[in-house]
Scaffold this motif. Sequence first.
Motif, PDB file in Angstrom:
ATOM      1  N   ASP A 172      -0.452  13.027   3.072  1.00  0.00           N
ATOM      2  CA  ASP A 172      -0.993  12.578   4.364  1.00  0.00           C
ATOM      3  C   ASP A 172      -1.235  11.069   4.362  1.00  0.00           C
ATOM      4  O   ASP A 172      -0.931  10.376   5.343  1.00  0.00           O
ATOM      5  N   ALA A 173      -1.782  10.558   3.255  1.00  0.00           N
ATOM      6  CA  ALA A 173      -2.049   9.118   3.154  1.00  0.00           C
ATOM      7  C   ALA A 173      -0.743   8.333   3.185  1.00  0.00           C
ATOM      8  O   ALA A 173      -0.645   7.287   3.837  1.00  0.00           O
ATOM      9  N   LEU A 182       0.872   4.247  -2.645  1.00  0.00           N
ATOM     10  CA  LEU A 182       0.633   5.628  -2.215  1.00  0.00           C
ATOM     11  C   LEU A 182       1.814   6.527  -2.546  1.00  0.00           C
ATOM     12  O   LEU A 182       1.634   7.719  -2.837  1.00  0.00           O
ATOM     13  N   GLU A 236       0.836  -1.207   0.000  1.00  0.00           N
ATOM     14  CA  GLU A 236       0.000   0.000   0.000  1.00  0.00           C
ATOM     15  C   GLU A 236       0.867   1.252   0.000  1.00  0.00           C
ATOM     16  O   GLU A 236       0.579   2.221  -0.709  1.00  0.00           O
ATOM     17  N   GLU A 237       1.948   1.217   0.791  1.00  0.00           N
ATOM     18  CA  GLU A 237       2.852   2.368   0.862  1.00  0.00           C
ATOM     19  C   GLU A 237       3.476   2.643  -0.506  1.00  0.00           C
ATOM     20  O   GLU A 237       3.597   3.802  -0.923  1.00  0.00           O
ATOM     21  N   THR A 266      -3.342  15.656   0.334  1.00  0.00           N
ATOM     22  CA  THR A 266      -4.055  14.420   0.682  1.00  0.00           C
ATOM     23  C   THR A 266      -3.180  13.201   0.429  1.00  0.00           C
ATOM     24  O   THR A 266      -3.119  12.273   1.254  1.00  0.00           O
ATOM     25  N   ALA A 296       0.672   8.383   6.735  1.00  0.00           N
ATOM     26  CA  ALA A 296      -0.088   7.474   7.606  1.00  0.00           C
ATOM     27  C   ALA A 296       0.307   6.028   7.347  1.00  0.00           C
ATOM     28  O   ALA A 296       0.496   5.242   8.291  1.00  0.00           O
ATOM     29  N   ALA A 297       0.460   5.662   6.075  1.00  0.00           N
ATOM     30  CA  ALA A 297       0.853   4.287   5.737  1.00  0.00           C
ATOM     31  C   ALA A 297       2.261   3.987   6.240  1.00  0.00           C
ATOM     32  O   ALA A 297       2.529   2.900   6.770  1.00  0.00           O
TER      33      ALA A 297
END
Length: 243
Positions: free
Chosen positions: A131-132, A56, A52-53, A128, A135-136
Amino acid sequence: MALTATLEEQQRLLELQRLDSDTDAARAQMGRLRSDEQLRELKTQANAIAAEETELSGAADTARTELATAEERVERTQARRDQTRSRLDAGQGGAKELQNMGHELETLESLLQDHEEQQLAAMENAETAEDALTAASTRLAAVRDHVSAREQHVQAELQEVAGRGKALLAQRAELAALLPETLIAAYERARERNGGIGAARLEGNISGASGMALSPVELEAIQALEPTEVARCPETDALLIRP
């Protein structure tokens, strides 16, 4: 030919069984530790967050590129507008040219407004995305910390169990050396047939090998044996040690 052993040897056989059972349990525990479910789940979770990282991170790179493009577009449009405005304010050119510059200035002002709105949207998208990604990355770092802690715990457990298993094997070898080879061989054959149970105690009429009650005839046959004759469980053929 009947299998015989002294009463002391028969009792030692029960101790040998205990050591072997404890060793089997240690081996099973080491197997569970090597395939530790909690550690496996944590690693799976870490891999999923890492994927996921990566995704992102790509999205954040795209958002940064789009923001840079939008900012450059705004700068170019502002420069053209300012240049056109300066020429218009200075009255450079004929009436028709000045009229055209006025129309161009209106077009550039409208275009600049559109570009600034696109720049604002690109800034919001970039923020955005960042930030995502942050967080990841934070979640990934936390899960990796858990993985590391669990790995250390599992390794410590493995070392402890391995040390215990080594001590059990040493005790087992020392005890086995005191027993007749024929007794050990019969015990080992029974263990192989019965999933690790080669000898057990006879408690009343209950066989510790099978957990079942002996029939009166079976019990009478065992009681008729000489004390040095080794009894066997009628159900499992494991060696039965009488009180």
